[in-house]
Design a protein around this motif. Structure first.
Motif, mmCIF file in Angstrom:
data_model
loop_
_atom_site.group_PDB
_atom_site.id
_atom_site.type_symbol
_atom_site.label_atom_id
_atom_site.label_comp_id
_atom_site.label_asym_id
_atom_site.label_seq_id
_atom_site.Cartn_x
_atom_site.Cartn_y
_atom_site.Cartn_z
ATOM 1 N N SER A 12 26.900 35.135 8.770
ATOM 2 C CA SER A 12 26.081 33.946 8.990
ATOM 3 C C SER A 12 25.784 33.764 10.478
ATOM 4 N N TRP A 16 22.050 33.876 12.410
ATOM 5 C CA TRP A 16 21.554 32.842 13.311
ATOM 6 C C TRP A 16 21.249 33.408 14.694
ATOM 7 N N ALA A 19 17.981 35.399 14.595
ATOM 8 C CA ALA A 19 16.818 34.515 14.514
ATOM 9 C C ALA A 19 16.545 33.842 15.860
ATOM 10 N N VAL A 20 17.590 33.380 16.509
ATOM 11 C CA VAL A 20 17.426 32.728 17.817
ATOM 12 C C VAL A 20 16.929 33.735 18.855
ATOM 13 N N ASP A 66 13.117 34.876 8.538
ATOM 14 C CA ASP A 66 14.500 34.652 8.976
ATOM 15 C C ASP A 66 14.819 33.160 8.975
ATOM 16 N N TRP A 67 13.932 32.368 9.572
ATOM 17 C CA TRP A 67 14.179 30.930 9.651
ATOM 18 C C TRP A 67 14.124 30.269 8.281
ATOM 19 N N LEU A 70 17.360 31.046 6.519
ATOM 20 C CA LEU A 70 18.497 30.336 7.094
ATOM 21 C C LEU A 70 18.470 28.844 6.765
ATOM 22 N N THR A 71 17.296 28.263 6.802
ATOM 23 C CA THR A 71 17.203 26.813 6.613
ATOM 24 C C THR A 71 17.097 26.400 5.153
#
Length: 89
Positions: A12, A16, A19-20, A66-67, A70-71
């Motif tokens: 996880s 993140w 993605a960042v 990706d976002w 994740l969200t």
């Protein structure tokens, strides 16, 4: 499913961080000088214009899944496969 990894904090965290990182890369691309017609261009407006015409759409289409994954968690699980396209660039 084949090669499906179990959920873990490490995976996880990596998701993140990736993605960042790639989102930051999009912003950095607006401030990175470019060679245009054999000359280095450092004008921010010209750099932004060129980036918007070339890699911007592709980069956003790669980072967006990706976002979303994740969200929105499992609702868009199939989008994570599009993240493999990042290697194409």
């Amino acid at each position: 499913e084949f090669l499906e990894l179990p959920d873990s904090f490490a995976l996880s965290l990596m998701a993140w961080l990736v993605a960042v990182y790639w989102t930051a890369d999009i912003f950095a691309s607006f401030a990175t000088g470019q060679f245009i017609n054999g000359k280095i261009v450092l004008n921010p407006k010209k750099i932004a214009h060129r980036y918007l015409q070339t890699w911007f759409t592709f980069d956003v289409l790669i980072v967006l899944p990706d976002w979303l994954s994740l969200t929105l968690e499992d609702k868009f699980e199939f989008l994570t496969k599009f993240s493999l396209l990042r290697g194409v660039r």
